[in-house]
Write a protein that holds these residues in place. Sequence first.
Motif, PDB file in Angstrom:
ATOM      1  N   TRP A  31       0.860  -1.211   0.051  1.00 42.93           N
ATOM      2  CA  TRP A  31       0.081   0.148   0.051  1.00 42.93           C
ATOM      3  C   TRP A  31       0.765   1.321   0.054  1.00 42.93           C
ATOM      4  CZ3 TRP A  31       0.893   3.203   4.313  1.00 42.93           C
ATOM      5  CH2 TRP A  31       1.594   2.631   5.227  1.00 42.93           C
ATOM      6  N   LYS A  32       0.260   2.262  -0.539  1.00 43.09           N
ATOM      7  CA  LYS A  32       0.985   3.565  -0.396  1.00 43.09           C
ATOM      8  C   LYS A  32      -0.275   4.784  -0.420  1.00 43.09           C
ATOM      9  CE  LYS A  32       3.900   6.600  -3.452  1.00 43.09           C
ATOM     10  NZ  LYS A  32       4.325   6.822  -4.738  1.00 43.09           N
ATOM     11  N   LYS A  33       0.091   5.697   0.340  1.00 46.41           N
ATOM     12  CA  LYS A  33      -0.969   6.862   0.581  1.00 46.41           C
ATOM     13  C   LYS A  33      -0.997   7.750  -0.830  1.00 46.41           C
ATOM     14  CE  LYS A  33      -2.119  10.526   3.665  1.00 46.41           C
ATOM     15  NZ  LYS A  33      -1.639  11.252   4.466  1.00 46.41           N
ATOM     16  N   SER A  34      -2.022   7.736  -1.060  1.00 44.55           N
ATOM     17  CA  SER A  34      -2.168   8.776  -2.457  1.00 44.55           C
ATOM     18  C   SER A  34      -1.677  10.085  -2.075  1.00 44.55           C
ATOM     19  CB  SER A  34      -3.529   8.650  -2.862  1.00 44.55           C
ATOM     20  OG  SER A  34      -3.618   9.593  -4.038  1.00 44.55           O
ATOM     21  N   GLY A  35      -0.676  10.672  -2.917  1.00 44.49           N
ATOM     22  CA  GLY A  35      -0.375  11.881  -2.961  1.00 44.49           C
ATOM     23  C   GLY A  35      -1.081  12.826  -3.661  1.00 44.49           C
ATOM     24  N   TYR A  59      -6.435  -1.703  -6.351  1.00 41.28           N
ATOM     25  CA  TYR A  59      -7.524  -0.857  -5.622  1.00 41.28           C
ATOM     26  C   TYR A  59      -7.349   0.098  -4.780  1.00 41.28           C
ATOM     27  CZ  TYR A  59      -6.842  -4.274  -1.850  1.00 41.28           C
ATOM     28  OH  TYR A  59      -6.232  -4.836  -0.908  1.00 41.28           O
ATOM     29  N   GLY A  60      -8.145   0.855  -4.206  1.00 43.15           N
ATOM     30  CA  GLY A  60      -7.930   1.644  -3.261  1.00 43.15           C
ATOM     31  C   GLY A  60      -8.966   1.744  -2.357  1.00 43.15           C
ATOM     32  N   ILE A  61      -8.712   1.977  -0.931  1.00 45.14           N
ATOM     33  CA  ILE A  61      -9.652   2.327   0.112  1.00 45.14           C
ATOM     34  C   ILE A  61      -9.176   3.349   1.150  1.00 45.14           C
ATOM     35  CG2 ILE A  61     -10.106  -0.339   0.268  1.00 45.14           C
ATOM     36  CD1 ILE A  61      -8.292  -0.406   2.653  1.00 45.14           C
ATOM     37  N   CYS A  62     -10.415   4.063   1.632  1.00 44.48           N
ATOM     38  CA  CYS A  62     -10.405   4.872   2.469  1.00 44.48           C
ATOM     39  C   CYS A  62      -9.901   4.222   3.996  1.00 44.48           C
ATOM     40  CB  CYS A  62     -11.481   5.719   2.863  1.00 44.48           C
ATOM     41  SG  CYS A  62     -12.081   6.427   1.357  1.00 44.48           S
ATOM     42  N   LYS A  63      -8.961   4.774   4.513  1.00 45.93           N
ATOM     43  CA  LYS A  63      -8.402   4.095   5.727  1.00 45.93           C
ATOM     44  C   LYS A  63      -7.975   5.248   7.001  1.00 45.93           C
ATOM     45  CE  LYS A  63      -4.219   1.716   6.011  1.00 45.93           C
ATOM     46  NZ  LYS A  63      -3.300   0.642   5.669  1.00 45.93           N
ATOM     47  N   LYS A  76      -8.174  10.520  11.277  1.00 39.48           N
ATOM     48  CA  LYS A  76      -8.586  11.006  10.075  1.00 39.48           C
ATOM     49  C   LYS A  76      -8.570  10.004   8.955  1.00 39.48           C
ATOM     50  CE  LYS A  76      -7.084  15.855  11.017  1.00 39.48           C
ATOM     51  NZ  LYS A  76      -6.568  16.926  10.419  1.00 39.48           N
ATOM     52  N   TYR A  77      -9.284  10.303   7.763  1.00 41.17           N
ATOM     53  CA  TYR A  77      -9.277   9.285   6.566  1.00 41.17           C
ATOM     54  C   TYR A  77      -8.559   9.666   5.472  1.00 41.17           C
ATOM     55  CZ  TYR A  77     -12.703   6.468   9.039  1.00 41.17           C
ATOM     56  OH  TYR A  77     -13.287   5.779  10.166  1.00 41.17           O
ATOM     57  N   ALA A  78      -7.697   8.802   4.941  1.00 42.37           N
ATOM     58  CA  ALA A  78      -6.881   8.953   3.810  1.00 42.37           C
ATOM     59  C   ALA A  78      -7.255   7.944   2.759  1.00 42.37           C
ATOM     60  CB  ALA A  78      -5.415   9.243   4.194  1.00 42.37           C
ATOM     61  N   CYS A  79      -6.842   8.237   1.608  1.00 45.49           N
ATOM     62  CA  CYS A  79      -6.832   7.365   0.484  1.00 45.49           C
ATOM     63  C   CYS A  79      -5.499   6.447   0.384  1.00 45.49           C
ATOM     64  CB  CYS A  79      -7.241   8.136  -0.862  1.00 45.49           C
ATOM     65  SG  CYS A  79      -7.581   6.980  -2.152  1.00 45.49           S
ATOM     66  N   TYR A  80      -5.597   5.209   0.233  1.00 42.75           N
ATOM     67  CA  TYR A  80      -4.540   4.336   0.270  1.00 42.75           C
ATOM     68  C   TYR A  80      -4.685   3.486  -1.129  1.00 42.75           C
ATOM     69  CZ  TYR A  80      -2.883   5.547   4.920  1.00 42.75           C
ATOM     70  OH  TYR A  80      -2.296   6.433   6.014  1.00 42.75           O
ATOM     71  N   SER A  83      -1.417  -2.186  -4.659  1.00 44.15           N
ATOM     72  CA  SER A  83      -1.019  -2.761  -5.834  1.00 44.15           C
ATOM     73  C   SER A  83       0.052  -4.169  -5.443  1.00 44.15           C
ATOM     74  CB  SER A  83      -0.395  -1.748  -6.810  1.00 44.15           C
ATOM     75  OG  SER A  83       0.799  -1.362  -6.003  1.00 44.15           O
ATOM     76  N   PRO A  84       0.019  -4.982  -6.425  1.00 49.10           N
ATOM     77  CA  PRO A  84       1.003  -6.280  -6.178  1.00 49.10           C
ATOM     78  C   PRO A  84       2.423  -5.690  -5.771  1.00 49.10           C
ATOM     79  CG  PRO A  84      -0.266  -6.664  -8.014  1.00 49.10           C
ATOM     80  CD  PRO A  84      -0.474  -5.183  -7.818  1.00 49.10           C
ATOM     81  N   CYS A  85       3.071  -6.196  -4.802  1.00 52.00           N
ATOM     82  CA  CYS A  85       4.503  -6.092  -4.365  1.00 52.00           C
ATOM     83  C   CYS A  85       5.492  -6.485  -5.494  1.00 52.00           C
ATOM     84  CB  CYS A  85       4.835  -6.554  -2.992  1.00 52.00           C
ATOM     85  SG  CYS A  85       3.825  -6.018  -1.738  1.00 52.00           S
ATOM     86  N   HIS A  86       6.451  -5.525  -5.701  1.00 62.42           N
ATOM     87  CA  HIS A  86       7.324  -6.170  -6.553  1.00 62.42           C
ATOM     88  C   HIS A  86       8.736  -6.075  -5.686  1.00 62.42           C
ATOM     89  CE1 HIS A  86       5.002  -5.486  -9.724  1.00 62.42           C
ATOM     90  NE2 HIS A  86       4.615  -4.502  -9.560  1.00 62.42           N
ATOM     91  N   TYR A  87       9.371  -7.185  -5.473  1.00 58.13           N
ATOM     92  CA  TYR A  87      10.349  -7.542  -4.467  1.00 58.13           C
ATOM     93  C   TYR A  87      11.657  -7.471  -5.306  1.00 58.13           C
ATOM     94  CZ  TYR A  87       7.123  -8.655  -0.822  1.00 58.13           C
ATOM     95  OH  TYR A  87       6.153  -8.615  -0.137  1.00 58.13           O
TER      96      TYR A  87
END
Length: 87
Positions: A31-35, A59-63, A76-80, A83-87
Amino acid sequence: MAKYTGFLALLICLFLVAATEIQMVEGKYCWKKSGKWNGPCQYSYKCSYHCKHYYGAKYGICKKYKPWGHKYYWAKYACYCYSPCHY
């Protein structure tokens, strides 16, 4: 001969079960917080559309999150975006 046939059939069945279990393993999502998200996140379906459109995420969710350096403990809620992890 019958003993070996039964053993061979059991061995093949175990192999098939193991092969199907390996295929059912799902990949992890990072996950990554949407900037680019503006304002509070109230609807996850809007966040999901945003993440798919701007980041190509799955996908994205409010968290809930706690802002760094903030002395109050309300959430507070933010959009996260996920996406599949790439190691």
